[in-house]
Design a protein around this motif. Structure first.
Motif, PDB file in Angstrom:
ATOM      1  N   TYR A 298       0.835  -1.207   0.000  1.00  0.00           N
ATOM      2  CA  TYR A 298       0.000   0.000   0.000  1.00  0.00           C
ATOM      3  C   TYR A 298       0.865   1.250   0.000  1.00  0.00           C
ATOM      4  CZ  TYR A 298      -3.028   3.782   1.483  1.00  0.00           C
ATOM      5  OH  TYR A 298      -3.685   4.984   1.542  1.00  0.00           O
ATOM      6  N   THR A 299       0.451   2.235  -0.784  1.00  0.00           N
ATOM      7  CA  THR A 299       1.076   3.549  -0.756  1.00  0.00           C
ATOM      8  C   THR A 299      -0.017   4.599  -0.925  1.00  0.00           C
ATOM      9  OG1 THR A 299       2.577   5.074  -1.898  1.00  0.00           O
ATOM     10  CG2 THR A 299       1.556   3.370  -3.247  1.00  0.00           C
ATOM     11  N   PRO A 300       0.058   5.688  -0.183  1.00  0.00           N
ATOM     12  CA  PRO A 300      -0.917   6.762  -0.387  1.00  0.00           C
ATOM     13  C   PRO A 300      -0.676   7.510  -1.696  1.00  0.00           C
ATOM     14  CG  PRO A 300       0.723   7.416   1.235  1.00  0.00           C
ATOM     15  CD  PRO A 300       0.979   5.976   0.935  1.00  0.00           C
ATOM     16  N   GLU A 301       0.475   7.278  -2.307  1.00  0.00           N
ATOM     17  CA  GLU A 301       0.822   7.960  -3.551  1.00  0.00           C
ATOM     18  C   GLU A 301      -0.113   7.518  -4.683  1.00  0.00           C
ATOM     19  OE1 GLU A 301       4.656   8.439  -6.603  1.00  0.00           O
ATOM     20  OE2 GLU A 301       4.758   7.121  -4.852  1.00  0.00           O
ATOM     21  N   VAL A 302      -0.507   8.449  -5.515  1.00  0.00           N
ATOM     22  CA  VAL A 302      -1.315   8.150  -6.699  1.00  0.00           C
ATOM     23  C   VAL A 302      -0.609   8.722  -7.920  1.00  0.00           C
ATOM     24  CG1 VAL A 302      -3.504   8.070  -5.458  1.00  0.00           C
ATOM     25  CG2 VAL A 302      -2.714  10.237  -6.421  1.00  0.00           C
ATOM     26  N   GLU A 303      -1.083   8.334  -9.087  1.00  0.00           N
ATOM     27  CA  GLU A 303      -0.441   8.756 -10.318  1.00  0.00           C
ATOM     28  C   GLU A 303      -0.799  10.204 -10.661  1.00  0.00           C
ATOM     29  OE1 GLU A 303      -0.154   4.337 -12.361  1.00  0.00           O
ATOM     30  OE2 GLU A 303      -1.519   5.823 -13.231  1.00  0.00           O
ATOM     31  N   SER A 304       0.052  10.841 -11.474  1.00  0.00           N
ATOM     32  CA  SER A 304      -0.169  12.231 -11.870  1.00  0.00           C
ATOM     33  C   SER A 304      -1.417  12.381 -12.734  1.00  0.00           C
ATOM     34  CB  SER A 304       1.058  12.761 -12.613  1.00  0.00           C
ATOM     35  OG  SER A 304       1.420  11.899 -13.686  1.00  0.00           O
ATOM     36  N   ASP A 305      -1.771  11.353 -13.473  1.00  0.00           N
ATOM     37  CA  ASP A 305      -3.007  11.338 -14.247  1.00  0.00           C
ATOM     38  C   ASP A 305      -3.985  10.410 -13.530  1.00  0.00           C
ATOM     39  OD1 ASP A 305      -5.054  11.303 -16.061  1.00  0.00           O
ATOM     40  OD2 ASP A 305      -3.983  10.132 -17.576  1.00  0.00           O
ATOM     41  N   PRO A 306      -5.011  10.948 -12.852  1.00  0.00           N
ATOM     42  CA  PRO A 306      -5.878  10.099 -12.013  1.00  0.00           C
ATOM     43  C   PRO A 306      -6.655   9.038 -12.779  1.00  0.00           C
ATOM     44  CG  PRO A 306      -6.750  12.329 -12.173  1.00  0.00           C
ATOM     45  CD  PRO A 306      -5.385  12.368 -12.762  1.00  0.00           C
ATOM     46  N   ILE A 307      -6.863   9.225 -14.078  1.00  0.00           N
ATOM     47  CA  ILE A 307      -7.572   8.194 -14.848  1.00  0.00           C
ATOM     48  C   ILE A 307      -6.600   7.184 -15.451  1.00  0.00           C
ATOM     49  CG2 ILE A 307      -7.651   9.369 -17.100  1.00  0.00           C
ATOM     50  CD1 ILE A 307     -10.578   8.446 -17.288  1.00  0.00           C
ATOM     51  N   GLY A 308      -5.301   7.499 -15.406  1.00  0.00           N
ATOM     52  CA  GLY A 308      -4.278   6.527 -15.789  1.00  0.00           C
ATOM     53  C   GLY A 308      -4.096   6.316 -17.270  1.00  0.00           C
ATOM     54  N   LEU A 309      -4.321   7.344 -18.086  1.00  0.00           N
ATOM     55  CA  LEU A 309      -4.210   7.188 -19.531  1.00  0.00           C
ATOM     56  C   LEU A 309      -2.973   7.845 -20.135  1.00  0.00           C
ATOM     57  CD1 LEU A 309      -7.916   7.744 -20.690  1.00  0.00           C
ATOM     58  CD2 LEU A 309      -6.713   5.588 -20.291  1.00  0.00           C
ATOM     59  N   HIS A 310      -2.455   8.880 -19.485  1.00  0.00           N
ATOM     60  CA  HIS A 310      -1.329   9.614 -20.070  1.00  0.00           C
ATOM     61  C   HIS A 310      -0.086   8.721 -20.106  1.00  0.00           C
ATOM     62  CE1 HIS A 310       1.600  12.703 -20.958  1.00  0.00           C
ATOM     63  NE2 HIS A 310       0.606  13.569 -21.174  1.00  0.00           N
ATOM     64  N   PRO A 311       0.523   8.575 -21.281  1.00  0.00           N
ATOM     65  CA  PRO A 311       1.665   7.651 -21.393  1.00  0.00           C
ATOM     66  C   PRO A 311       2.882   8.075 -20.575  1.00  0.00           C
ATOM     67  CG  PRO A 311       1.400   8.964 -23.408  1.00  0.00           C
ATOM     68  CD  PRO A 311       0.178   9.204 -22.569  1.00  0.00           C
TER      69      PRO A 311
END
Length: 471
Positions: free
Chosen positions: A47-60
């Protein structure tokens, strides 16, 4: 049968699949290196509280976060079913930091995986912060594995075989809906869901009806203004309020429509039009729509591909016939008791690589694959459901077990699995903590654990044996 062979094997990923693959390969005498891009074992269970810079996860070019774990997650299967057969997932008595619940939280699963890695000396073969950037065939049927360290150092190595265990919960799959590209609201994939707080006082559309959608929708309903779920479980052309909630609605879908067509369209003013005709003005669309298989580092000249989320061609979801047995996959099937299946697949791969177990010819494997795909087509099963083996997972497990010369699935394992799935559907809020009626199955499981330990089928230290004997 050829004499036993010892190979140098590269395992990609140190999650549950990679750990058990390393364990079984070493049991067969192979030399193993496990490549892990992170700084600890556990894969998606970290588990990590970190999320991706693109919340929908599409940006390459987004920053990639491997784990899809949310803070409150608990297992949806009992720990007896969750664990490896060779190393039962029993309660750690006397350790106050451990989670003794039958359906424990994600931290307990990660600790279990750490216990497993420690017990079997897996840490000594894991190369941390080592991201595989390419895997390609070279002369002599071997594989060149190119990896990059966190410091940017690139290393190239030759392996006799490669086992892919990099998981399939990192590359989000999102719903395709008319008008969604110009919609002004916020979109997020469940891969980047951690806590409900960002949804406070918002109107949320949740697309999906799998396990994560069930848990997340109810958690969000505790803080959101409204939560609207598009679900197959509601009668056609209806909308209903979920029992026990004042702000959680279930929307129907037309039978012939797919997941991506539950919502008819979205508009720039924030309104979302459902197939049932209802209109909701939403702030956020949350995609709980699953993931894509993704092997960007694998170079096979187009022989092994991912097409509409089918990894093909794979013999029994494991071996690409052209490259078998030197290339294999662990963990491709879904809607299964994962760790147990990982273990059986790993035993099969390890035994095949050592020449203890024989595969059919390349031609026969390809014919089996073609027959399987034809069967799916004849039953109108969409290609993207190729690896969904929920309806026949134990038949599959038992087939693999038989190939390995291992015992088939225990009856208690099957009954506990199906009881958990049924209860998850009928009482999703409480099923994890209401298990008394199945205590007889738990007793059967622990009886088997004792027999396995005493008969040497599994390896446990004496403390664990004593603990099981006291159950």
């Amino acid at each position: 049968m050829q004499p036993p062979t010892t190979l140098n094997v590269a395992v990609i990923g140190a999650g549950a699949a990679g750990l058990v693959a390393a364990r079984e390969l070493r049991r067969e005498g192979h030399t193993v290196v496990v490549f892990e891009r992170g700084n600890q074992i556990g894969g998606t269970w970290v588990y990590t509280p970190e999320v991706e810079s693109d919340p929908i996860g599409l940006h390459p070019n987004r920053n990639i976060v491997h784990s899809s774990m949310y803070q409150s997650l608990r297992t949806n299967l009992p720990r007896e079913v969750m664990g490896f057969r060779d190393y039962p997932f029993v309660v750690k008595e006397g350790d106050e930091e451990r989670d003794p619940r039958r359906f424990p939280g994600h931290r307990e699963v990660l600790k279990y995986l750490n216990d497993y890695a420690t017990e079997f000396g897996i840490y000594e073969v894991v190369r941390f912060e080592s991201e595989v950037v390419s895997v390609g065939l070279v002369e002599g049927g071997k594989w060149k594995v190119k990896s990059k360290s966190k410091r940017g150092e690139v290393v190239e190595e030759i392996s006799d075989a490669v086992v892919l265990c990099n998981g399939h919960h990192t590359e989000p799959r999102v719903a395709q809906i008319s008008g969604i590209d110009t919609w002004k609201g916020k979109q997020i994939h469940s891969h980047n869901y951690r806590t409900p707080e960002p949804f406070r006082d918002q109107v949320v559309i949740l697309i999906g009806s799998a396990t994560s959608a069930v848990d997340i929708s109810r958690e969000i309903a505790g803080v959101a203004k409204e939560v609207h779920i598009a679900s197959r479980s509601v009668a056609d052309e209806t909308i209903e309020k979920h029992p026990g909630y004042d702000n959680l609605w279930l929307h129907s879908m037309v039978k012939e429509f797919t997941h991506d067509q539950i919502i008819r369209s979205v508009h720039e003013d924030g309104s979302v039009v459902f197939q049932d005709g209802s209109v909701v003005r939403a702030d956020i669309i949350l995609h709980c729509t699953g993931y894509k298989y993704h092997f960007p580092f694998l170079e096979t000249n187009g022989i092994v591909i991912v097409d509409d989320n089918r990894v093909e061609p794979l013999y029994k979801h494991v071996f690409p016939p052209v490259f078998a047995p030197s290339l294999s996959f662990v963990g491709i099937p879904w809607k299964v008791a994962t760790f147990f299946m990982f273990e059986l697949q790993s035993k099969w791969i390890a035994g095949v690589l050592s020449n203890r177990i024989a595969l059919p010819s390349q031609e026969d494997m390809m014919e089996d694959v073609r027959a399987f795909y034809s069967l799916l087509e004849a039953s109108d099963t969409p290609k993207r459901y190729t690896h969904n083996i929920a309806d026949h997972q134990f038949g599959y497990d038992d087939w693999v077990a038989t190939e390995c010369g291992c015992p088939i699935s225990e009856e208690w394992r099957k009954e506990m699995y199906f009881a958990a799935i049924e209860n998850m559907l009928t009482k999703p809020e409480t099923y994890r903590d209401e298990w008394v009626e199945y205590d007889h199955l738990v007793s059967q499981a622990h009886e088997d654990f004792k027999k396995y330990a005493l008969n040497g089928h599994i390896i446990l230290d004496q403390k664990k044996v004593d603990m099981l004997m006291d159950k």
